[in-house]
Design an enzyme around this catalytic site. Structure first.
Site, short mmCIF file in Angstrom:
data_model
loop_
_atom_site.label_atom_id
_atom_site.label_comp_id
_atom_site.label_asym_id
_atom_site.label_seq_id
_atom_site.Cartn_x
_atom_site.Cartn_y
_atom_site.Cartn_z
N HIS A 107 36.56 42.73 38.37
CA HIS A 107 35.46 41.92 37.81
C HIS A 107 35.88 40.47 37.77
CE1 HIS A 107 38.02 43.45 34.58
NE2 HIS A 107 37.84 42.29 33.96
N HIS A 109 35.02 36.94 35.70
CA HIS A 109 34.42 36.39 34.48
C HIS A 109 33.76 35.06 34.83
CE1 HIS A 109 36.99 38.77 31.54
NE2 HIS A 109 37.76 38.85 32.61
P1 5GP Z 1 39.75 41.85 31.61
O1 5GP Z 1 40.59 41.78 30.38
O2 5GP Z 1 39.97 43.18 32.27
O3 5GP Z 1 39.88 40.69 32.53
O4 5GP Z 1 38.25 41.77 31.13
C1 5GP Z 1 37.57 42.85 30.60
C2 5GP Z 1 36.40 42.25 29.88
O5 5GP Z 1 35.51 43.30 29.59
C3 5GP Z 1 36.76 41.58 28.56
O6 5GP Z 1 36.31 40.25 28.56
C4 5GP Z 1 36.08 42.44 27.50
O7 5GP Z 1 35.57 41.67 26.45
C5 5GP Z 1 34.99 43.12 28.29
N1 5GP Z 1 34.62 44.44 27.85
C6 5GP Z 1 35.43 45.43 27.40
N2 5GP Z 1 34.73 46.54 27.15
C7 5GP Z 1 33.43 46.25 27.45
C8 5GP Z 1 32.23 47.02 27.38
O8 5GP Z 1 32.20 48.19 27.02
N3 5GP Z 1 31.09 46.38 27.79
C9 5GP Z 1 31.08 45.08 28.19
N4 5GP Z 1 29.91 44.54 28.55
N5 5GP Z 1 32.20 44.33 28.26
C10 5GP Z 1 33.36 44.91 27.90
#
Ligand code: 5GP
Length: 145
Positions: A107, A109
């Site tokens: 993903h 951001h």
């Molecule tokens: P990462 O840490 O992997 O770069 O980002 C994961 C993102 O997913 C984080 O910004 C976190 O807030 C978001 N996130 C975690 N669980 C969920 C969820 O169940 N739904 C949504 N919409 N975002 C989530």
């Protein structure tokens, strides 16, 4: 070792793509799905994930599919900027837990920034109010036509 591991088809974003978990969507086509982050670091924090691919991170993403996916990332980033008029926009992603990754489906951001507003913590804090996320998503969707 989270940088190289098997893709878990039951990760939360895979469930969102399959419609098994809810999300506040702003964009979807055959290539990508974009939805609001439920722990937003700023107002309008949006995530864009690729569909129909088992990529834990950017390094895993099949090269021939990067171009179409990144076009969607840019499309959504532009819509977020038009909808919310921030002073800056962070477009970023993390590969592996030591780099900050917490969900292991690729993903990007999109995080709007305003000059005088500090960022909230990454993937932490209070879950956002869903009706508030819906209102922001409606503004972003309006810019996507
Ligand atoms: P990462 O840490 O992997 O770069 O980002 C994961 C993102 O997913 C984080 O910004 C976190 O807030 C978001 N996130 C975690 N669980 C969920 C969820 O169940 N739904 C949504 N919409 N975002 C989530």
């Amino acid at each position: 070792m989270t940088l190289h591991a098997d893709y878990d088809p039951d990760n939360i974003f895979a469930k969102i793509v399959r419609g098994e978990m809810p999300s506040v969507k702003v964009f979807e086509d055959e290539t990508a799905l974009a939805f609001m982050d439920v722990f937003p670091q700023s107002e309008g924090h949006t995530l864009i994930i690729p569909k129909e691919v088992q990529a834990r991170n950017f390094l895993d993403m099949p090269t021939e599919r990067v171009g179409a996916y990144m076009e969607r990332v840019q499309t959504v980033a532009r819509a977020v900027e038009k909808a919310l008029n921030p002073d800056g926009v962070v477009v970023t992603q993390f590969n592996g837990a030591p780099a900050g990754q917490t969900v292991f489906h690729l993903h990007f951001h999109v995080i709007p920034r305003w000059t005088d507003k500090a960022l909230s913590g990454h993937a932490s804090g209070q879950m956002a109010d869903i009706s508030n996320l819906e209102a922001i998503a409606a503004k972003i969707r309006a810019e996507l036509g």
